[in-house]
Design an enzyme around this catalytic site. Structure first.
Site, short mmCIF file in Angstrom:
data_model
loop_
_atom_site.label_atom_id
_atom_site.label_comp_id
_atom_site.label_asym_id
_atom_site.label_seq_id
_atom_site.Cartn_x
_atom_site.Cartn_y
_atom_site.Cartn_z
N TYR A 27 -10.14 -0.58 3.49
CA TYR A 27 -9.19 -0.30 4.84
C TYR A 27 -8.65 1.11 4.84
O TYR A 27 -8.32 2.34 4.47
CB TYR A 27 -7.98 -1.08 4.95
CG TYR A 27 -8.37 -2.31 5.03
CD1 TYR A 27 -8.85 -2.15 7.10
CD2 TYR A 27 -8.74 -3.43 5.00
CE1 TYR A 27 -9.02 -3.46 7.51
CE2 TYR A 27 -8.96 -4.84 5.53
CZ TYR A 27 -9.29 -4.60 6.91
OH TYR A 27 -9.16 -5.41 7.73
N ASP A 79 0.57 -0.70 -0.30
CA ASP A 79 -0.52 -0.05 -0.27
C ASP A 79 0.59 1.39 -0.19
O ASP A 79 0.96 1.91 -0.48
CB ASP A 79 -0.76 0.01 1.47
CG ASP A 79 -1.83 -0.88 0.96
OD1 ASP A 79 -2.89 -0.79 0.34
OD2 ASP A 79 -2.81 -1.58 1.87
N HIS A 125 -2.58 -8.40 7.64
CA HIS A 125 -1.61 -7.27 7.27
C HIS A 125 -0.27 -7.14 8.26
O HIS A 125 0.23 -7.78 8.84
CB HIS A 125 -2.32 -6.01 8.15
CG HIS A 125 -3.51 -5.77 7.67
ND1 HIS A 125 -4.39 -4.76 6.97
CD2 HIS A 125 -4.80 -6.88 7.78
CE1 HIS A 125 -5.77 -5.12 6.96
NE2 HIS A 125 -5.98 -6.54 7.26
N HIS A 176 -7.33 -12.91 5.37
CA HIS A 176 -5.24 -11.28 4.82
C HIS A 176 -5.66 -11.24 5.50
O HIS A 176 -5.62 -11.39 7.04
CB HIS A 176 -6.80 -10.65 4.21
CG HIS A 176 -7.38 -10.02 4.65
ND1 HIS A 176 -8.54 -9.52 5.34
CD2 HIS A 176 -6.67 -8.35 5.41
CE1 HIS A 176 -8.70 -8.54 6.00
NE2 HIS A 176 -8.00 -8.10 5.77
N HIS A 190 -5.71 -12.27 9.29
CA HIS A 190 -7.29 -11.71 10.24
C HIS A 190 -7.97 -12.28 9.50
O HIS A 190 -8.91 -12.63 8.45
CB HIS A 190 -7.07 -9.86 9.31
CG HIS A 190 -8.41 -9.05 9.53
ND1 HIS A 190 -8.95 -7.80 8.79
CD2 HIS A 190 -9.42 -9.62 10.24
CE1 HIS A 190 -10.35 -7.41 9.53
NE2 HIS A 190 -10.54 -8.36 10.33
CU LIG Z 1 -8.25 -6.95 7.80
#
Ligand SMILES: [Cu+2]
Length: 454
Positions: free
Chosen positions: A190, A108, A259, A257, A418
């Site tokens: 997000y 990101d 992070h 997923h 997550h």
């Molecule tokens: Cu998440």
């Protein structure tokens, strides 16, 4: 988006504006933190002074808040702690092999360069009353400079916590407050909140709060099959509809997923020339004449090269990661130091040959230590968009450079797996992860001893 067959349109309402939510709960007593004399800190240009802390803060469109030249005033001296600290990269790989999903692996920070981490904070909502806001400067898609207002906020936080106490015949208790530098990023679905909290005991807590909207896909079956326990009803392909995620509503599966947040921490503990030491805590067995069979002792390891410093958290093999001064000892003869104290975090479960993992090679270790180089700032390399594997930290550390007696830079990754809960839908309650930079023999005594009683 690529269609892979017909699925029903999910009809469940996922709106979260006040009209959609309905009646708000009763909160019977209003509460306010009042600072009648205004903030207890000063901002002069970008230089912040709060109690004994001094630092520079600015907003960068790629990495968000950057704190630099952080010092702590001690007996009339401004002692260097952190030359520069900031987020360096975010990696979010999804865990679904379907054609439209296997390539959702976002770097990101590098990929959303154009302002993703310079989003305005909402006055009076994202930060408490009395907060001071700082604007940021970004270059827009055509390279023109543009001011984004309120990208950072600074405020004092009094959360009713105790700095230290002892209850005896003459009990003493001191209340604590922090100085918080906050920014918020919006990256697609997000939102992330980033807090740098400067504390009265000489520590700095860096926290990431994940919120926003989980990515979902529509499914043929409506919900999990309770008879099968955690693996729900079977879809047409024979695989459970929630094999790679969790149902959060009818026909909606939020995909599993991770992070990862990498932070670049250029510590300068009492000056730029430092050492990195890992204090391993190891079991020592005792001779038969001792009533005890075992205890633990410290086994220090001073890392001479980059490969010796690479580390990950292991609950079975505890270690304290510390950056030591080479020029100053405390009053009992130890080199002054700061400890990097990890919080809740997770390592990767992807295999070493998995393409996304190789592009985000910084997740191979939770901690890397490198010698300072001006051009080394982004853990997955300068240009992560469509990058080839191995850039950033894996490439820089290949020569296995020496890190003894030098200006060391720590690269620390917060990781989270997550698996989305129903409670994360339709918008996720903020989930915090953090780590701390703690003084360790940096001061001669508890630096918060001089806090006023009230
Ligand atoms: Cu998440």
């Amino acid at each position: 988006m690529v269609d892979e067959g017909v699925v029903p349109v999910a009809k469940a309402v996922a709106d979260y504006d006040p009209a959609s939510i309905g009646k708000a709960r009763d909160v019977p007593s209003p509460m306010r933190v009042d600072q009648p004399l205004g903030p207890g800190f000063t901002v002069d240009g970008h230089v912040v002074a709060w109690q004994k802390w001094r630092f520079h803060v600015r907003s960068d469109q790629r990495v968000g808040a950057i704190v630099s030249t952080v010092t702590y005033g001690d007996a009339g001296r401004e002692r260097p702690v952190l030359y520069e600290g900031h987020l360096s990269e975010i990696f979010v790989p999804y865990m679904d092999p379907a054609f439209d999903w296997y390539r959702r692996n976002f770097l990101d920070v590098g990929e959303f360069n154009a302002g993703g981490l310079s989003k305005p904070l909402l006055r009076g909502l994202d930060c408490p009353e009395g907060a001071v806001y700082v604007d940021g400067l970004i270059s827009d898609d055509e390279g023109r400079p543009r001011t984004v207002s309120n990208v950072l906020c600074l405020f004092e936080r009094e959360a009713g916590d105790v700095a230290w106490r002892h209850f005896s015949e003459e009990p003493e208790v001191r209340r604590k407050r922090d100085l918080v530098v906050r920014s918020a990023a919006v990256l697609g679905n997000y939102d992330y909140i980033f807090d740098w909290s400067f504390q009265q005991d000489g520590s700095i807590r860096v926290a990431v709060g994940a919120t926003g909207i989980a990515e979902v896909k529509s499914t043929v079956v409506a919900k999990a099959d309770s008879q099968r326990g955690s693996n729900g009803s079977r879809g047409a392909a024979g695989e459970a509809a929630d094999a790679f995620g969790r149902f959060v509503d009818q026909h909606l599966v939020a995909v599993n997923h991770d992070h990862y947040f990498n932070f670049r921490l250029d510590l300068d503990v009492d000056g730029p020339v430092n050492n990195f030491v890992s204090d391993r805590l190891v079991t020592k067995t005792l001779p038969p004449e001792n009533p005890r069979r075992s205890l633990w002792v410290r086994e220090p390891m001073m890392a001479r090269t980059e490969s010796e410093a690479m580390a990950h958290m292991d609950m079975g093999k505890p270690a304290l990661w510390r950056v030591l001064s080479t020029t100053r000892d405390n009053h009992v003869g130890y080199p002054t130091s700061y400890q990097l104290a990890p919080g809740m975090t997770s390592g990767t479960l992807l295999t070493a040959d998995d393409y996304p993992r190789r592009r985000a090679g910084f997740i191979d270790h939770q901690l890397w230590v490198t010698p300072y180089r001006y051009e080394e700032r982004f853990a997955a390399g300068d240009y992560p968009t469509l990058s080839t594997p191995g850039q950033g930290l894996p490439a820089w550390t290949k020569p296995n450079r020496r890190i003894e007696q030098t200006d060391v830079v720590l690269w620390y990754t917060i990781g989270m797996h997550h698996m989305v809960r129903a409670e994360d839908w339709p918008v996720m309650p903020v989930l915090w992860h953090s780590f701390e930079l703690r003084p360790f023999d940096f001061f001669d005594r508890n630096p918060a001893l001089d806090l006023p009683r009230r």
